[in-house]
Design an enzyme around this catalytic site. Structure first.
Site, short mmCIF file in Angstrom:
data_model
loop_
_atom_site.label_atom_id
_atom_site.label_comp_id
_atom_site.label_asym_id
_atom_site.label_seq_id
_atom_site.Cartn_x
_atom_site.Cartn_y
_atom_site.Cartn_z
N ASN A 1 7.24 -11.21 1.80
CA ASN A 1 6.93 -10.48 3.03
C ASN A 1 6.55 -11.52 4.07
O ASN A 1 5.46 -12.07 4.04
CB ASN A 1 5.76 -9.51 2.75
CG ASN A 1 5.25 -8.86 4.03
OD1 ASN A 1 5.88 -8.94 5.08
ND2 ASN A 1 4.10 -8.22 3.93
N GLY B 1 -4.20 -12.47 1.74
CA GLY B 1 -4.43 -13.62 2.60
C GLY B 1 -5.79 -14.26 2.44
O GLY B 1 -6.20 -15.07 3.28
P1 PGA Z 1 -0.59 -12.74 0.77
O1 PGA Z 1 0.02 -11.38 1.40
O2 PGA Z 1 0.33 -13.12 -0.37
O3 PGA Z 1 -0.57 -13.73 1.90
O4 PGA Z 1 -1.96 -12.42 0.29
C1 PGA Z 1 0.58 -10.39 0.58
C2 PGA Z 1 1.01 -9.22 1.41
O5 PGA Z 1 0.34 -8.88 2.40
O6 PGA Z 1 2.05 -8.60 1.11
#
Ligand code: PGA
Length: 256
Positions: A11, A178
Site C-alpha cells: 500500500n 507506521g
Molecule cells: P505500515 O502501514 O506497514 O507502514 O505500518 C500498513 C498500512 O497502513 O497498510
C-alpha cells in the site's frame, strides 16, 4: 495447513509519482521472479500511478497484481475528485483497498460506506481488500475482537457466498500502522481467526476456508516470517516497507 494462496500487497499511500512507481515495480519484479508462482504480489499505487503501473506490468509480462487504494461506490455522477470502479477496471486493477483506517479517519469512511464500496468493487469484477482494525483504546478495553467483528459484519454484509470466498480482509490494528509496534503474531492470529469465524458465520464454512485474511501494521522483513507462520494469516498489507524494493521483496520471500 492452508490451501489459500498467500498475498503480499504493498500500500503505497500518498507516495510515488507515476514514473517513480513504474521504476519501483520493475525493481520489485527483478527481486521476486522466483517467488511469484507461490506468493501473489500486489502493488497499490496512488490513482495517478495506476496507468503507468499497468503499462509496465503488461509490457514486461510481470506477474504482479495491481490494486487501487480507494473507490467511490457510485458508478458515475457529480462527485468531484472521486474515482469509480469502472475507471479502475479499465486500468486493469485486480484489487481495491477499501476502508483503510486512514480513509476512515481523514476521509469519513464508515462501515456503511465501506460496505457500498465493497459492493461496487465486486460488481466491477475486482476484489476488495477490506481493512479493519482497532484503536489503542479499544485494545486496552479488551474489546478488540468484538470491535473487529462488528466492522467485518457490517463491511462484508450482503455478499454472495462466491464473493465471500474471494474477499480479502486486512486486519490492521491502528496503533501498529507506521509506528514500529505490532501485536505478537499469536495475538494477530487470534483476531484473524475471529475474522475468519465471522465470515464463516455469515457465509458458511467454504467462505471461512477460502477468505484470505492479511495482517498489516509495521510489517518488516524482520517480523514478516513470524506473522506468516500463523495458520490464519494469509499474507500482509505493507505500507512503509513497500516503498523500497529490497525490504518489500524480502517480505515476499518470507511468505513462501
Ligand atoms: P505500515 O502501514 O506497514 O507502514 O505500518 C500498513 C498500512 O497502513 O497498510
Amino acid at each position: 495447513m492452508t490451501t489459500r494462496h498467500m498475498l503480499v500487497a504493498g500500500n503505497w499511500k500518498m507516495h510515488t509519482t507515476s514514473g517513480e512507481g513504474a521504476v519501483l515495480i520493475q525493481d520489485i519484479a527483478q527481486r521476486v521472479e522466483e517467488e511469484w508462482n507461490e506468493v501473489e504480489v500486489a502493488v497499490c499505487p496512488p490513482f495517478t500511478g495506476l496507468k503507468a503501473a499497468s503499462t509496465v506490468i503488461e509490457l514486461d509480462g510481470l506477474r504482479i497484481s495491481l490494486g487501487a487504494q480507494d473507490v467511490h461506490w457510485e458508478a458515475e455522477g457529480a462527485y468531484t475528485g472521486a474515482i469509480s470502479a469502472r475507471m479502475l477496471t479499465e486500468l486493469r486493477c485486480d484489487y481495491v483497498i477499501v476502508g483503510h483506517s486512514e480513509r476512515r479517519e481523514f476521509f469519513g469512511d464508515t462501515d456503511q460506506s465501506v460496505n457500498k464500496k465493497v459492493r461496487a468493487v465486486f460488481d466491477a469484477g475486482m476484489t476488495p481488500i477490506m481493512c479493519c482494525g482497532e484503536a489503542l483504546t479499544v485494545r486496552e478495553a479488551l474489546e478488540t475482537e468484538s470491535f473487529v467483528r462488528a466492522q467485518v459484519t457490517a463491511g462484508a454484509a450482503g455478499l454472495t457466498s462466491t464473493e465471500a470466498q474471494r474477499l480479502v480482509i486486512a486486519y490492521e490494528p491502528i496503533w501498529a500502522i507506521g509506528t514500529g509496534r505490532t501485536p505478537t503474531p499469536e495475538a494477530a492470529n487470534d483476531v484473524c481467526r475471529s475474522i475468519r469465524a465471522t465470515i464463516g458465520a455469515m457465509y458458511g464454512p467454504p467462505a471461512a476456508m477460502a477468505v484470505r485474511v492479511l495482517y498489516g501494521g509495521s510489517v518488516k522483513p524482520e517480523n514478516a516470517a513470524m506473522f506468516f507462520a500463523e495458520p490464519d494469516i494469509d499474507g500482509a498489507l505493507v505500507g512503509g516497507a513497500a516503498l523500497k524494493a529490497d525490504p518489500f521483496a524480502d517480505i515476499v520471500k518470507a511468505a513462501r
